[in-house]
Design a protein around this motif. Structure first.
Motif: not given
Length: 423
Positions: A327-335
């Motif tokens: 998997d490639i997981e991207a950054w979610f700032p508010t989480q």
């Protein structure tokens, strides 16, 4: 494989958290089917011999020979019916076992994925970042309220800049895929049971699937299903290398069991569009092909200027058809965390065996192909990530350079802006 090394399959079942007894059920079904075939063959051979002896029989012998021939006819019919039943039992037992996990896969479940690398810097802001729904609503890009009014929860409209972002991401994904040698495909979103079953999306995954019962068709959760089924019962020419497709389709998922998870916004929805990579190759090339798919996924996220990490999925979190998955997981700032944006799976020969997809080896002999899949862009979730990562204090959103040609050359999306191409 099962006959030669059943313990390896039992170990795979344990690693997945699946029922080991299914291995014994399959072994028994295999033995019963072979016994049924052997008995039917023996009876047919005897029937042939008796039939030939009728002509040679004396008048005194003929009644007994004819009676035996009649009895054998009934026995052969019963044996053939038993063989059909054994075939069905074997198939059912076979379909109940997931693909065998690759030896390199990490043990454990959903929380045991191993991070292989982290790429890009997590952004910092001199303001309180807003989530993608707040940003998208202010931009006039996302309308959840009217989506729910028309279709129910977890549906949405993409409007204005949101719609343009959808088209821009699809164009970027397809353009890059074609440049890498993929054949672009617009794939059907409705498929029959053969494609769903062959790719491993029925059975335990049935609760995730939308079914049109009147027509016995299924709405796909990924174009992987249609792309795999496209070559069912065919012999492919793979002499020039892997056959690669980039499929675009709408995707539908019931999200059963996700009550209360990601209820806000467009991260977890019932419908979204996606560009999916799919490869057919000889099994010995599958591992290298898997890494190539992963590389193309990474390059796409790099073009979108998104920070991400690559994780090796643990055995207990693999899908039915996958022997290994990244998997490639991207950054979610508010989480404050990384969330899955794309994935790629090596399905080895699992799907092709079920679907009858073969190729000819160097000696011209038909062999079962390997299949692999990789999401290049799941559009709704990617839009959510783009809006959050590239947001600015004034409510505008930075447009990555790679997307600008399909967004009228605009470098920024702002509330109330004109969507006409920039001068």
């Amino acid at each position: 494989m099962l006959r030669d090394d059943p313990d390896a399959v039992r170990a795979s079942q344990r690693a997945r958290g699946d029922d080991e007894s299914r291995v014994d059920t399959l072994l028994a079904a295999d033995a019963e089917r072979r016994a049924a075939v052997h008995r039917a063959d023996d009876l047919r051979a005897e029937q042939k011999t008796v039939s030939q002896s009728v002509k040679k029989a004396t008048p005194e012998e003929r009644p007994a020979v004819l009676e035996r021939a009649k009895a054998l006819s009934a026995e052969v019919k019963a044996a053939e019916e038993a063989t059909r039943a054994a075939d069905e039992a074997l198939r059912a037992a076979h379909l109940a076992i997931a693909n065998v996990v690759a030896p390199e896969v990490p043990p454990g479940g959903e929380d045991d994925a191993v991070t292989l690398r982290t790429v890009g810097e997590v952004p910092s802001y001199d303001f309180e970042p807003r989530d993608h729904l707040d940003i998208g609503t202010a931009l006039g890009a996302i309308d959840m309220e009217r989506g729910a009014k028309v279709s129910g929860s977890r549906f949405y409209f993409l409007t204005g800049p949101g719609a343009l972002l959808e088209f821009a991401l699809a164009q970027l994904a397809i353009t890059r895929a074609v440049a890498a040698g993929f054949v672009p495909v617009v794939a059907p979103a409705l498929v029959g049971a053969q494609a769903m079953e062959g790719t491993g999306f029925l059975g335990e995954h049935l609760e995730e699937v939308y079914r049109v019962e009147r027509d016995d068709l299924y709405l796909v959760g990924t174009s992987e299903v249609a792309l795999a089924g496209m070559h069912a019962d065919e012999v492919l020419d793979l002499s020039a290398g892997p056959r690669r497709y980039a499929g675009w389709s709408s995707c539908f998922r019931r999200e059963a069991g996700s009550y209360g998870k990601d209820t806000k916004g467009i991260i977890r929805v019932h419908w979204f569009d996606k560009v999916e990579m799919f490869s057919f190759c000889p099994p010995e090339q599958a591992q290298a092909e898997h890494l190539r798919l992963l590389q193309w996924e990474e390059e796409f996220l790099q073009a979108l200027e998104l920070p991400y990490r690559v994780v090796d999925i643990a055995a207990g979190d693999l899908g039915t058809s996958a022997a290994r998955k990244y998997d490639i997981e991207a950054w979610f700032p508010t989480q404050g965390t990384y969330r899955e944006l794309t994935s790629t799976s090596d399905c080895t020969t699992f799907q092709a065996r079920r679907l009858g997809i073969r190729y000819r080896d160097a000696d011209g002999k038909p062999q079962t192909a390997a299949t692999l899949n990789g999401t290049l862009c799941a559009i709704a979730r990617t839009i959510a990530c783009l809006l959050e990562v590239h947001q600015r204090a004034d409510g505008s959103v930075h447009v990555p350079a790679a997307l600008r040609p399909w967004l009228g050359g605009h470098e920024v999306l702002s509330p109330g802006m004109s969507l006409a191409p920039s001068a």
